[in-house]
Motif scaffolding. Structure first.
Motif, short mmCIF file in Angstrom:
data_model
loop_
_atom_site.label_atom_id
_atom_site.label_comp_id
_atom_site.label_asym_id
_atom_site.label_seq_id
_atom_site.Cartn_x
_atom_site.Cartn_y
_atom_site.Cartn_z
N PRO A 57 -7.06 -3.15 3.73
CA PRO A 57 -6.50 -1.85 3.31
C PRO A 57 -5.21 -1.83 2.67
N ARG A 58 -4.33 -2.94 3.06
CA ARG A 58 -3.08 -2.90 2.23
C ARG A 58 -3.32 -3.06 0.86
N ALA A 59 -4.08 -3.91 0.59
CA ALA A 59 -4.40 -4.35 -0.81
C ALA A 59 -5.01 -3.21 -1.70
N CYS A 60 -6.07 -2.76 -0.86
CA CYS A 60 -6.77 -1.43 -1.61
C CYS A 60 -6.46 -0.23 -1.60
N CYS A 61 -5.77 -0.05 -0.63
CA CYS A 61 -4.91 1.66 -0.10
C CYS A 61 -3.71 1.64 -0.46
N ALA A 62 -2.95 0.68 -0.87
CA ALA A 62 -1.32 0.93 -0.78
C ALA A 62 -1.02 1.83 -2.04
N PRO A 63 -0.33 2.83 -1.64
CA PRO A 63 0.76 2.68 -0.68
C PRO A 63 0.31 3.53 0.70
N ASN A 64 -1.04 4.12 0.81
CA ASN A 64 -1.34 5.06 1.77
C ASN A 64 -2.09 4.26 2.81
N HIS A 65 -1.85 3.07 3.06
CA HIS A 65 -2.80 2.27 4.27
C HIS A 65 -2.07 2.58 5.36
N SER A 66 -2.66 2.41 6.46
CA SER A 66 -2.19 2.20 7.79
C SER A 66 -1.17 1.25 8.19
N LEU A 67 -0.18 1.41 9.09
CA LEU A 67 0.73 0.33 9.15
C LEU A 67 1.59 0.55 10.31
N LEU A 68 2.37 -0.24 10.71
CA LEU A 68 3.10 -0.37 12.04
C LEU A 68 4.46 -1.17 11.46
N VAL A 69 5.70 -0.39 11.54
CA VAL A 69 6.97 -0.90 11.34
C VAL A 69 7.80 -1.14 12.47
N HIS A 70 8.20 -2.21 12.61
CA HIS A 70 9.15 -2.76 13.69
C HIS A 70 10.54 -2.72 13.22
N GLY A 115 -3.39 5.73 7.83
CA GLY A 115 -3.41 5.82 6.57
C GLY A 115 -5.05 5.68 6.15
N CYS A 116 -5.29 5.38 5.15
CA CYS A 116 -6.90 5.27 4.54
C CYS A 116 -6.98 3.66 4.92
N PRO A 117 -8.25 3.19 4.91
CA PRO A 117 -9.38 4.11 4.53
C PRO A 117 -9.98 4.81 5.78
N CYS A 118 -9.80 4.24 7.10
CA CYS A 118 -10.44 4.82 8.11
C CYS A 118 -9.67 5.98 9.04
N ASP A 119 -8.52 5.87 9.18
CA ASP A 119 -7.78 6.72 10.33
C ASP A 119 -7.68 7.91 9.36
N LYS A 120 -7.12 7.94 8.08
CA LYS A 120 -7.13 9.08 7.53
C LYS A 120 -7.36 8.98 6.00
N PRO A 121 -8.82 9.33 5.79
CA PRO A 121 -9.64 8.82 4.63
C PRO A 121 -9.14 9.44 3.37
N CYS A 122 -8.53 10.63 3.19
CA CYS A 122 -8.14 11.03 2.08
C CYS A 122 -6.53 11.03 1.90
N VAL A 123 -5.83 10.60 2.87
CA VAL A 123 -4.21 10.72 2.55
C VAL A 123 -3.71 10.20 1.33
N GLY A 124 -2.94 11.04 0.85
CA GLY A 124 -2.39 10.80 -0.41
C GLY A 124 -3.23 11.51 -1.54
N VAL A 125 -4.36 11.85 -1.39
CA VAL A 125 -4.90 12.68 -2.34
C VAL A 125 -4.88 14.05 -2.49
N ALA A 126 -4.72 14.97 -1.45
CA ALA A 126 -4.28 16.17 -1.49
C ALA A 126 -4.02 16.73 0.10
N ALA A 127 -2.88 17.34 0.29
CA ALA A 127 -2.54 17.76 1.67
C ALA A 127 -3.12 18.94 2.05
#
Length: 170
Positions: A63-76, A97-109
């Motif tokens: 997902p990081r490679a395909c959906c950046a910068p809208n991919h799901s992540l944890l930041v410690h 983020g995308c693809p599964c948790d938020k499928p259209c995040v970053g497209v339109a709010a």
């Protein structure tokens, strides 16, 4: 204590991204095909560059490679010693983020499945983004529906989900 204790007497921060050579090389060539996990160091810019925090991203590779910068992540977020070495964890940011948790995040709010949001957890938490237990939640933030129209906006919530503030670009 925690993050607020570390930043309490800080007026200006410097944030330095640790960039991998492979990501820098492919990004410079216009390819950007070698995304790596981000690590940042945060310094007190007004106090001789004193190290304050180390921030490390954790995300799945595909997902990081395909959906950046809208991919799901944890930041410690980690406190540091005076030499800048990572010490105890302070908090974790969870962002679906995308693809599964938020499928259209970053497209339109325009609906819940499209809105950028994040949750802050006290200390170090692990798990699948969107499935992490909420007992250590410190607060959250979300882009409002329709993204604030023509004004970029962010809603801030307390740990119970009560609305605290609306941050808008002026």
């Amino acid at each position: 204590g925690g993050l607020f204790g570390i930043l309490a007497n800080t007026n200006r921060l410097t944030i330095q991204q640790q960039v991998s050579l492979i990501e820098a090389a492919t990004g410079t060539m216009g390819c950007g095909c070698c995304e790596t996990l981000n690590t940042y160091k945060v310094f007190d810019a007004a106090n001789g560059g004193t190290p304050l925090l180390v921030i490390e991203e954790k995300a799945d590779l595909l997902p990081r490679a395909c959906c950046a910068p809208n991919h799901s992540l944890l930041v410690h977020f980690y406190a540091t010693d005076s030499a800048g070495n990572k010490q105890q964890p302070i908090m974790t940011m969870e962002r679906p983020g995308c693809p599964c948790d938020k499928p259209c995040v970053g497209v339109a709010a325009c609906g819940e499945c499209c809105l950028h949001e994040m949750t802050l957890h006290e200390g170090y938490v692990e798990g699948d983004v969107g499935q992490i237990p909420k007992q250590a939640v410190m607060g959250s933030a979300k882009v409002p529906e329709y993204g604030g129209f023509l004004t970029p906006s962010l809603e801030i919530f307390d740990k119970q989900g009560g609305h605290l503030a609306m941050v808008e670009k002026s």
